[in-house]
Scaffold this active site. Structure first.
Site, PDB file in Angstrom:
ATOM      1  N   ARG A   1     114.834 -30.928 161.059  1.00 46.46           N
ATOM      2  CA  ARG A   1     114.863 -31.704 162.309  1.00 46.46           C
ATOM      3  C   ARG A   1     116.208 -32.421 162.339  1.00 46.46           C
ATOM      4  O   ARG A   1     116.488 -33.242 161.456  1.00 46.46           O
ATOM      5  CB  ARG A   1     113.704 -32.690 162.366  1.00 46.46           C
ATOM      6  CG  ARG A   1     113.817 -33.655 163.538  1.00 46.46           C
ATOM      7  CD  ARG A   1     112.558 -34.443 163.814  1.00 46.46           C
ATOM      8  NE  ARG A   1     111.582 -33.633 164.520  1.00 46.46           N
ATOM      9  CZ  ARG A   1     110.584 -34.123 165.260  1.00 46.46           C
ATOM     10  NH1 ARG A   1     110.420 -35.423 165.386  1.00 46.46           N
ATOM     11  NH2 ARG A   1     109.747 -33.322 165.869  1.00 46.46           N
TER      12      ARG A   1
ATOM     13  N   HIS B   1     113.000 -27.289 170.780  1.00 43.65           N
ATOM     14  CA  HIS B   1     111.842 -27.675 169.959  1.00 43.65           C
ATOM     15  C   HIS B   1     110.845 -26.509 170.000  1.00 43.65           C
ATOM     16  O   HIS B   1     109.785 -26.590 170.620  1.00 43.65           O
ATOM     17  CB  HIS B   1     111.228 -28.958 170.527  1.00 43.65           C
ATOM     18  CG  HIS B   1     110.295 -29.674 169.606  1.00 43.65           C
ATOM     19  ND1 HIS B   1     110.002 -29.222 168.339  1.00 43.65           N
ATOM     20  CD2 HIS B   1     109.574 -30.823 169.769  1.00 43.65           C
ATOM     21  CE1 HIS B   1     109.146 -30.071 167.765  1.00 43.65           C
ATOM     22  NE2 HIS B   1     108.878 -31.038 168.611  1.00 43.65           N
TER      23      HIS B   1
ATOM     24  N   GLN C   1     107.022 -26.803 169.035  1.00 42.58           N
ATOM     25  CA  GLN C   1     106.246 -27.501 170.058  1.00 42.58           C
ATOM     26  C   GLN C   1     105.809 -26.518 171.148  1.00 42.58           C
ATOM     27  O   GLN C   1     104.634 -26.488 171.555  1.00 42.58           O
ATOM     28  CB  GLN C   1     107.108 -28.618 170.677  1.00 42.58           C
ATOM     29  CG  GLN C   1     106.403 -29.402 171.754  1.00 42.58           C
ATOM     30  CD  GLN C   1     105.280 -30.264 171.212  1.00 42.58           C
ATOM     31  OE1 GLN C   1     105.488 -31.005 170.256  1.00 42.58           O
ATOM     32  NE2 GLN C   1     104.102 -30.172 171.794  1.00 42.58           N
TER      33      GLN C   1
ATOM     34  N   ASP D   1     107.894 -35.157 179.387  1.00 41.94           N
ATOM     35  CA  ASP D   1     108.334 -35.685 178.085  1.00 41.94           C
ATOM     36  C   ASP D   1     109.081 -36.986 178.383  1.00 41.94           C
ATOM     37  O   ASP D   1     109.354 -37.309 179.559  1.00 41.94           O
ATOM     38  CB  ASP D   1     109.249 -34.643 177.407  1.00 41.94           C
ATOM     39  CG  ASP D   1     109.696 -35.042 176.000  1.00 41.94           C
ATOM     40  OD1 ASP D   1     109.110 -35.988 175.417  1.00 41.94           O
ATOM     41  OD2 ASP D   1     110.647 -34.404 175.477  1.00 41.94           O
TER      42      ASP D   1
ATOM     43  N   CYS E   1     104.316 -33.585 174.911  1.00 39.06           N
ATOM     44  CA  CYS E   1     104.493 -33.272 173.484  1.00 39.06           C
ATOM     45  C   CYS E   1     104.143 -34.454 172.598  1.00 39.06           C
ATOM     46  O   CYS E   1     103.825 -34.272 171.426  1.00 39.06           O
ATOM     47  CB  CYS E   1     105.924 -32.823 173.228  1.00 39.06           C
ATOM     48  SG  CYS E   1     107.161 -34.009 173.793  1.00 39.06           S
TER      49      CYS E   1
ATOM     50  N   ARG F   1      99.639 -27.846 167.104  1.00 34.49           N
ATOM     51  CA  ARG F   1     100.874 -27.787 166.320  1.00 34.49           C
ATOM     52  C   ARG F   1     100.576 -27.193 164.948  1.00 34.49           C
ATOM     53  O   ARG F   1     101.310 -26.352 164.441  1.00 34.49           O
ATOM     54  CB  ARG F   1     101.491 -29.191 166.154  1.00 34.49           C
ATOM     55  CG  ARG F   1     101.994 -29.852 167.430  1.00 34.49           C
ATOM     56  CD  ARG F   1     103.194 -29.126 168.017  1.00 34.49           C
ATOM     57  NE  ARG F   1     104.260 -28.960 167.049  1.00 34.49           N
ATOM     58  CZ  ARG F   1     105.189 -29.893 166.768  1.00 34.49           C
ATOM     59  NH1 ARG F   1     105.197 -31.035 167.433  1.00 34.49           N
ATOM     60  NH2 ARG F   1     106.138 -29.669 165.875  1.00 34.49           N
TER      61      ARG F   1
HETATM   62  N1  NVA Z   1     112.459 -34.875 173.657  1.00 40.23           N
HETATM   63  C1  NVA Z   1     111.912 -35.701 172.617  1.00 40.23           C
HETATM   64  C2  NVA Z   1     110.808 -34.974 171.926  1.00 40.23           C
HETATM   65  C3  NVA Z   1     110.135 -35.722 170.820  1.00 40.23           C
HETATM   66  C4  NVA Z   1     109.057 -34.919 170.165  1.00 40.23           C
HETATM   67  C5  NVA Z   1     113.017 -36.079 171.640  1.00 40.23           C
HETATM   68  O1  NVA Z   1     113.856 -35.228 171.334  1.00 40.23           O
HETATM   69  O2  NVA Z   1     113.048 -37.225 171.206  1.00 40.23           O
HETATM   70  N1   CP Z   2     105.862 -33.755 169.373  1.00 31.76           N
HETATM   71  C1   CP Z   2     106.516 -34.036 168.246  1.00 31.76           C
HETATM   72  O1   CP Z   2     107.370 -33.295 167.782  1.00 31.76           O
HETATM   73  O2   CP Z   2     106.130 -35.216 167.659  1.00 31.76           O
HETATM   74  P1   CP Z   2     106.868 -35.915 166.438  1.00 31.76           P
HETATM   75  O3   CP Z   2     108.217 -36.364 166.929  1.00 31.76           O
HETATM   76  O4   CP Z   2     105.968 -37.059 166.074  1.00 31.76           O
HETATM   77  O5   CP Z   2     107.003 -34.933 165.316  1.00 31.76           O
END
Ligand code: NVA
Ligand code: CP
Length: 329
Positions: free
Chosen positions: A120, A147, A150, A242, A282, A310
């Protein structure tokens, strides 16, 4: 041997072999048939978890996270643990990957110890570069561009709800971000129509829209990007949103709030969708910002099914990439 649904599919397409050893940096790394096969296996893993209990015995998965996580971390760990393997989590929130040691040198170490890497990151290139250097599969657990895990779980959720997603009217409203990109590509791969409603300067990246349209031309779906939120959701079978400010963009929160206000998913906006429409997110949600409590907690919301899925989708992904699908009972 895997249980019936997957065994049939595997026999027909040999997709398990085709995916073994591959990376998942983007949904576009997969063919339409491969996306469908991962979801097919995901349904089977969810229905028959006992059949896969030892499919990844002794496999080691390492996770490097530059950003916070609840769902992705816990579902990847529970996924590998319940398939017989184990996870090592490395918190990279204080030092970006590549700072202490080059990505290439990291890869050359890690591939000698573990079977799969889950990253990540802020920069998408960190993931694609690691994938280039490492001989083991590298999985994108969220970058600034995509992502994919997801989106796999989300379309597993939609398949469960609607049977098939081919021809489904899927709408995303809000920021044209990483989640939006992976959803557009997955919709295209599976033949679902995808409409994205975003403020003018927050549209999805043009190259991802072009990629999704090229895939959709083959699968027979339409990818539409507009700015009117009401037009975007009218008649939709699924409405997804989101956060307006993703991780790394927190400093823009005050500027973005008024721009995204018309895109808030509230009961008035949901009323334009089909009566059977589901609401998706998400998570984590910024309650009463991009979505109201009434919608998030309401009867149309499937957000916790998405969160559960997930784990099932990632089990299927790990089985495919690590060649464990065929080891299942
Ligand atoms: N678009 C959000 C998704 C979090 C799961 C982010 O990147 O923070
Ligand atoms: N939806 C998602 O990826 O959640 P987290 O950021 O908690 O992993």
């Amino acid at each position: 041997m895997a249980s019936k649904a997957y065994a049939v599919l595997e026999q027909e397409a040999g997709l398990s072999d085709a995916l073994a050893g591959r990376d998942l940096c983007s949904i576009a790394d997969l063919s339409s048939a491969e996306v469908a096969a991962i979801l097919e296996l995901g349904h089977d893993v969810k229905a028959n978890p006992q059949n896969y209990r030892h499919a990844l015995d002794a496999k080691q998965m390492v996770m490097f996270f530059e950003k916070s996580s609840l769902r992705t971390r816990v579902t990847f760990e529970t996924a590998i643990n319940t398939l017989g393997g184990s996870a090592i989590f490395v918190d990279q929130t204080q030092s970006p990957l590549g700072e202490r040691e080059s990505l290439a040198d990291m890869a050359r170490n890690l591939e000698r110890w573990v079977s799969v890497m889950v990253l990540r990151t802020y920069a998408h290139e960190t993931i694609t570069e690691m994938a280039q250097y490492a001989s083991i599969p590298v999985i994108n657990a969220l970058s600034d561009v995509e992502h994919p895990c997801q989106a796999l779980a989300d379309f597993l959720t939609l398949e469960q709800r609607f049977g098939t997603v081919k021809g489904l009217k899927f709408t995303y409203v809000g920021d044209g971000n990483n989640v939006c990109h992976s959803l557009m590509l997955t919709a295209a791969q599976l033949g679902a129509h995808c409409t994205v409603g975003t403020p003018k300067n927050y549209a999805p990246k043009a190259d991802i829209v072009a990629q999704a349209r090229a895939i959709a031309n083959v699968t027979g779906s339409n990818i539409t990007v507009i700015s009117d939120p009401v037009a975007a959701v009218t008649g939709a079978d699924a409405i997804y949103t989101d956060v307006c400010t993703s991780m790394g963009f927190e400093h823009e929160a005050t500027k973005r709030a008024p721009i995204f206000k018309p895109y808030q998913v509230n009961e008035a906006l949901m009323a334009h969708a089909a009566p059977h429409a589901v609401f998706m997110h998400c998570l984590p949600a910024h309650r009463n910002a991009e979505v109201t409590d009434a919608v998030l907690d309401g009867p149309q919301s499937v957000v916790f099914d998405q969160a559960e899925n997930r784990m099932h989708a990632q089990k299927a992904l790990l089985l495919m990439l690590l060649g464990g699908a065929k080891l299942a009972k």
